[in-house]
Design a protein around this motif. Structure first.
Motif, mmCIF file in Angstrom:
data_model
loop_
_atom_site.group_PDB
_atom_site.id
_atom_site.type_symbol
_atom_site.label_atom_id
_atom_site.label_comp_id
_atom_site.label_asym_id
_atom_site.label_seq_id
_atom_site.Cartn_x
_atom_site.Cartn_y
_atom_site.Cartn_z
ATOM 1 N N UNK A 1 -36.571 -17.999 11.931
ATOM 2 C CA UNK A 1 -35.858 -19.174 12.421
ATOM 3 C C UNK A 1 -34.382 -19.121 12.038
ATOM 4 N N UNK A 2 -34.085 -18.625 10.836
ATOM 5 C CA UNK A 2 -32.688 -18.525 10.403
ATOM 6 C C UNK A 2 -31.921 -17.536 11.269
ATOM 7 N N UNK A 3 -32.501 -16.362 11.509
ATOM 8 C CA UNK A 3 -31.829 -15.369 12.340
ATOM 9 C C UNK A 3 -31.670 -15.857 13.782
ATOM 10 N N UNK A 4 -32.657 -16.580 14.292
ATOM 11 C CA UNK A 4 -32.549 -17.116 15.651
ATOM 12 C C UNK A 4 -31.433 -18.156 15.733
ATOM 13 N N UNK A 5 -31.303 -18.985 14.712
ATOM 14 C CA UNK A 5 -30.236 -19.989 14.681
ATOM 15 C C UNK A 5 -28.869 -19.323 14.583
ATOM 16 N N UNK A 6 -28.765 -18.297 13.739
ATOM 17 C CA UNK A 6 -27.502 -17.556 13.616
ATOM 18 C C UNK A 6 -27.154 -16.889 14.937
ATOM 19 N N UNK A 7 -28.147 -16.333 15.634
ATOM 20 C CA UNK A 7 -27.907 -15.685 16.914
ATOM 21 C C UNK A 7 -27.364 -16.666 17.949
ATOM 22 N N UNK A 8 -27.956 -17.842 18.028
ATOM 23 C CA UNK A 8 -27.488 -18.855 18.980
ATOM 24 C C UNK A 8 -26.070 -19.298 18.636
ATOM 25 N N UNK A 9 -25.783 -19.486 17.345
ATOM 26 C CA UNK A 9 -24.439 -19.893 16.933
ATOM 27 C C UNK A 9 -23.413 -18.815 17.264
ATOM 28 N N UNK A 10 -23.759 -17.550 17.034
ATOM 29 C CA UNK A 10 -22.837 -16.468 17.347
ATOM 30 C C UNK A 10 -22.574 -16.359 18.842
ATOM 31 N N UNK A 11 -23.596 -16.573 19.645
ATOM 32 C CA UNK A 11 -23.426 -16.520 21.097
ATOM 33 C C UNK A 11 -22.503 -17.641 21.566
ATOM 34 N N UNK A 12 -22.699 -18.844 21.029
ATOM 35 C CA UNK A 12 -21.835 -19.960 21.418
ATOM 36 C C UNK A 12 -20.395 -19.742 20.961
ATOM 37 N N UNK A 13 -20.224 -19.240 19.743
ATOM 38 C CA UNK A 13 -18.868 -18.987 19.246
ATOM 39 C C UNK A 13 -18.196 -17.851 20.010
#
Length: 107
Positions: free
Chosen positions: A57-69
């Protein structure tokens, strides 16, 4: 190196880690949690499953944040505004069709 390129590298690393963490898990009770053995080793099987679940879940959240940024940092230098395929000159009037003279009867 541009900001967008840095985001691409980070997204690639996070994707690789996410694939590894997901592949280690096995929903049927196998995988890393069954390899640990008894509950005395490494804090028990339940702790390993919790760690893998939280890391997923942490890596998935980081992935979504990186994509948005990364979408915010994209400058659009690859957009179609400077494309060589699309001509930016104004459209000219279409040439008039060529009309042939009426054929005269042969004598």
């Amino acid at each position: 190196m541009s900001t967008f390129s840095i985001f691409l590298v980070l997204i690639t690393i996070v994707c690789f880690l996410l694939v590894v963490v997901i592949m280690v898990q096995n929903p049927k009770g196998g995988g890393l949690s069954s390899t640990v053995g008894g509950s005395q080793m490494l804090g028990g099987v339940q702790k390993t499953t919790d760690f893998l679940d939280k890391s997923t879940w942490t890596l998935a959240t980081i992935l979504i944040a990186l994509i948005l940024l990364s979408s915010l940092s994209f400058t659009g230098s690859l957009s179609d505004t400077d494309s060589k395929i699309i001509d930016n000159t104004p459209a000219t009037a279409a040439p008039a069709p060529i009309q042939s003279a009426p054929a005269s009867p042969a004598k």
